[in-house]
Enzyme design. Structure first.
Site, PDB file in Angstrom:
ATOM      1  CG  ASP A 286      -1.154   1.974   7.043  1.00  0.00           C
ATOM      2  OD1 ASP A 286      -1.702   1.820   5.931  1.00  0.00           O
ATOM      3  OD2 ASP A 286      -0.991   3.087   7.572  1.00  0.00           O
TER       4      ASP A 286
ATOM      5  CG  ASP B  83      -1.748   1.202   1.387  1.00  0.00           C
ATOM      6  OD1 ASP B  83      -2.347   1.592   0.379  1.00  0.00           O
ATOM      7  OD2 ASP B  83      -1.804   1.767   2.489  1.00  0.00           O
TER       8      ASP B  83
ATOM      9  CG  ASP C 231      -4.175  -1.557   3.452  1.00  0.00           C
ATOM     10  OD1 ASP C 231      -4.530  -1.320   2.292  1.00  0.00           O
ATOM     11  OD2 ASP C 231      -3.502  -0.772   4.143  1.00  0.00           O
TER      12      ASP C 231
END
Length: 613
Positions: free
Chosen positions: A510, A322, A514
Site C-alpha cells: 500500500d 507487506d 512497495d
C-alpha cells in the site's frame, strides 16, 4: 437496447419474414412464377441482412484488410447464389446477423457494467463564499475551500465534514452496499453520493488528485492490457483467415480434376468450408470473457488493469504481503517506554519532537502519546530505511530501528515487551526504546484462509519491522513464511528469490516503498486504492476498499473468466474442426455450416457473459 441494435433487429425481423415466405414459395413448386417470386424474396432477405456486411467487406478491402469475417460471409453467399442455392445464401447472412446482434448486446452489457463505475464525475461543486453557496466546476475547487453538498449530489472532491450529518452512498467507490454514516470530523471521498442531510466539507484535494479522478483515469486505461490469451487469439485470426481462404480455393479447384470435373460439387463444399471457418466465435467471445470479468471486478469495488491482470491472478500460487497497512491496520499506539539514563516522559517527548514532521503511522503514534508545544526542532534529516535525526531543544536525537543505532555506534537493548520498537539515542548515548503495538486488520485472517483454499499454498510476509513483531503477526494469520528487518531494496531481492520458474507471484502492498515490488510481481495488488500514487500506478489490481477479502474474490472472478475463455476456445475449435472435415467429405450442408459458425458464436458469447456475473 441501443438505436443501432433496434435497427438491426428490425432488419433481421423483416429479413426473416421475407426469408420464410421466399423459402416456402421456392420449394413448394406451386407455379413457375412462385419459384421466381420466392427467389426475389430471398434476395430481398439477403439485401436486408447482408448488404451492410458486403459493404463492410468492400470498405475493409479498400483499407487493406481483406481477410475478415465480412469477406468470408459475402464470398460464401455470392458463391451460393451463383450455384443457384438462394435459400442457403440468404440463410447465411440472416443467421450471421442474428449472431452479430447477440454479440452486440453482450458487448454492450459488459461495457455498461464497467461504464457504470465511470459514471462518477460530479457535475457541479457548491463553494461557500461569504456563507452563500456558489456553483462552479469541480476542477475549480482548491484545497481548503468550504463546500456544501446537498442530498442527492455527488461529493466533488475528497474532504472532511466540518458541519452536518448524513448517510453517504459509497457503493461505486468501495463496493460497500450499505451507506456509511458521516458527521463532523469524518473523511468523505469524491464520487460518493450524499443521501440525506446537508453537509459542509472542507476540501482536502483538488479534483485532479481526488479519488474519483484517479479511479476514472484507471478505468480509462484498464482495457489496454491484453492478456496472453487475447493476444494469441488476435494473432491466430490474422494468419488463420487467409489460410482458410487459400484452402477453400484449393478445395474448389483441385479435386474436380480427379473427380470427373464436378466443379459445382466441390465449389459447394468449399463454400461450406468458408462459412464454418469464420473465426468470429473466438475473436469476439474471448475478449468478451475478459471484459465481463473486469466488469464483475469493478462491481466488487476493485479495478483490474486489463485482461493480463486477470490472467495472472487466475494462475497465482504465491502471495506476498507487506505488513503495515496491508495485513495490519497501521494504527499504532505506544505500549511501553524503556528509558536508559533519563525519565521515560523525557525520552518520549524528545523522540516525539524528532518525529513531529513525519506522516509515518509509527511517528504519528509517538507524537500523539507525547503532545508538546514550543519544541525547537532543527537539523531534521530523514535516514531512508532506518529512521530520523534531529536536534530537539538542543539535544541531538537519533530515532529509528536497530540498524540506525548500530551504524552510529550505539548498542540498543531489547525491551521486555514485543511489538514494533523505535530505538533512541540522545546526545551521543543510547537512551532507550519505545514499544508500539499494531493490530491485525479485520478480515485479513479470513482472506488468507480463503487464498489457501484456492490453492495459494505459499503466503509470505515482508516487513521492515523487527522479528518479534513480525513473528506475532505471522503466527496470528497462519502465514507460511515471513521475513523481518527488510529495507525496500531487500524486499525486491526477496521477491526475486521467492518466485520459482513455474510460479505466478502476486504482491500486495500500500505504500510508496512497495511500488518497485508491485511492478516486479506477476500481479501487483494495491490496497486502499486512494493511497500512494506510485503504488496504484505500479499495481495490476487496485482494491478501492481497504479490505484484503477483496483479493480472493478477485482471484475467483479471474479464474471463472479464464475458465469461460478456455471453454470457448475448446468448444469453437472442436465444432469447427469437425464440420470442416464433414464439409471436405461432402457430409455437411450449408445449414450445418451456418450452425457451426453462428450457433457456436452465439453459444460462446452466452458463455462469455457468465464471467460478468
Amino acid at each position: 437496447m441501443t438505436k443501432k441494435q433496434k435497427r438491426l433487429l428490425t432488419r433481421i425481423l423483416l429479413g426473416l419474414a421475407a426469408f420464410g415466405v421466399g423459402f416456402t414459395l421456392e420449394h413448394l413448386n406451386l407455379a413457375p412464377w412462385a419459384h421466381w417470386v420466392g427467389v426475389g424474396l430471398l434476395l430481398i432477405s439477403w439485401l436486408l441482412c447482408g448488404l451492410e456486411i458486403a459493404w463492410k467487406a468492400i470498405r475493409n478491402i479498400g483499407h487493406g484488410q481483406v481477410f475478415d469475417e465480412n469477406f468470408l460471409m459475402t464470398l460464401a453467399t455470392l458463391g451460393a447464389f451463383a450455384l443457384g442455392d438462394f435459400s442457403e445464401g440468404a440463410a447465411v447472412m440472416l443467421f450471421f446477423q442474428v449472431g452479430e446482434l447477440f454479440q452486440s448486446i453482450a458487448v454492450e452489457r459488459s461495457r455498461r457494467s464497467v461504464a457504470s463505475l465511470m459514471d462518477l464525475r460530479p457535475d457541479v461543486a457548491l463553494i461557500l463564499r461569504d456563507g452563500e453557496p456558489e456553483e462552479c466546476d469541480p476542477e475549480e475547487v482548491e484545497v481548503g475551500d468550504l463546500l456544501q453538498v446537498l442530498p442527492g449530489q455527488r461529493i466533488p472532491v475528497d474532504g472532511v465534514v466540518v458541519e452536518g450529518a448524513s448517510s453517504v452512498d459509497t457503493a461505486k467507490i468501495t463496493g460497500e452496499s450499505v451507506p456509511a454514516d458521516v458527521a463532523a470530523g469524518d473523511k468523505v471521498l469524491s464520487g460518493c453520493i450524499n443521501i440525506s442531510g446537508i453537509l459542509t466539507i472542507r476540501a482536502e484535494s483538488e479534483y485532479a488528485s481526488s479519488t474519483v479522478a484517479r479511479i476514472l483515469e484507471l478505468m480509462e486505461s484498464a482495457t489496454e492490457g491484453k492478456s496472453k490469451t487475447e493476444s494469441l487469439i488476435t494473432r491466430f485470426a490474422r494468419y488463420y483467415t487467409p489460410c482458410v481462404v487459400i484452402a477453400a480455393v484449393a478445395l474448389a479447384l483441385l479435386p474436380p480434376f480427379f473427380d470427373g470435373w464436378q466443379f459445382a460439387k466441390w465449389i459447394t463444399r468449399a463454400l461450406n468450408f468458408l462459412v464454418v471457418s469464420c473465426p468470429c466465435a473466438l475473436v469476439i467471445s474471448v475478449p468478451l470473457s475478459f471484459f465481463g470479468g473486469m466488469g464483475a471486478v469493478s462491481r466488487a469495488g476493485m479495478i483490474a488493469k486489463g485482461g493480463i491482470a486477470l490472467e495472472n491472478l487466475a494462475r497465482a500460487n504465491v502471495a506476498v504481503f507487506d505488513k503495515t497497512g496491508t495485513l495490519t491496520t497501521g494504527s499504532f499506539r505506544v505500549t511501553e517506554v524503556s528509558p536508559l539514563g533519563m525519565a521515560g516522559e523525557r525520552l518520549l517527548w524528545l523522540v516525539a519532537g524528532a518525529e513531529e514532521a513525519s506522516n509515518h503511522p509509527i511517528a504519528r503514534a509517538i507524537v500523539a502519546a507525547a503532545p508538546g508545544e514550543n519544541r525547537k526542532v532543527e537539523g531534521l534529516r530523514e535516514i531512508p530505511g532506518r529512521g530520523i535525526y534531529a536536534v530537539v531543544d538542543g539535544c541531538e536525537v537519533y530515532a529509528g530501528n536497530r540498524l540506525l543505532m548500530e551504524e552510529n555506534g550505539f548498542s540498543p537493548e531489547e525491551p521486555p515487551q514485543g511489538g514494533t520498537v523505535v530505538y533512541a539515542a540522545v546526545n551521543g548515548a543510547y537512551a532507550g526504546a519505545i514499544a508500539l503495538s499494531d493490530t491485525v486488520k479485520p478480515g485479513a485472517a479470513e482472506a488468507l484462509a480463503e487464498l489457501k483454499r484456492q490453492g495459494v499454498q505459499k503466503t509470505v510476509m515482508l516487513t521492515g519491522d523487527r522479528e518479534q513483531a513480525a513473528a506475532a503477526v505471522a503466527g496470528e494469520l497462519g502465514l507460511t513464511h515471513w521475513f523481518a528487518g527488510l529495507l525496500p531494496q531487500d524486499k525486491v531481492e526477496k521477491v526475486r528469490g521467492l518466485k520459482g520458474e513455474n510460479d505466478t507471484l502476486i504482491f500486495v502492498g500500500d505504500g510508496v516503498n512497495d511500488a518497485p515490488v508491485l511492478a516486479l510481481a506477476d500481479a501487483g495488488v494495491a490496497m486502499g486504492g486512494i493511497g500512494s500514487d506510485a503504488a496504484v500506478e505500479a499495481a495490476d489490481l487496485v482494491l478501492l476498499k481497504d479490505d484484503l477479502r477483496g483479493l480472493p474474490r478477485a482471484i475467483a472472478i479471474a479464474r471463472k473468466t479464464m475458465k469461460a475463455a478456455r471453454q470457448n476456445i475448446a468448444f469453437a475449435l472442436a465444432v469447427k474442426f469437425a464440420v470442416l472435415v464433414l464439409s471436405v467429405v461432402g457430409l455437411a450442408s450449408m445449414w450445418l455450416a451456418v450452425f457451426a459458425d453462428v450457433g457456436v458464436a452465439v453459444l460462446a458469447i452466452l458463455n462469455a457473459t457468465r464471467a460478468g456475473r
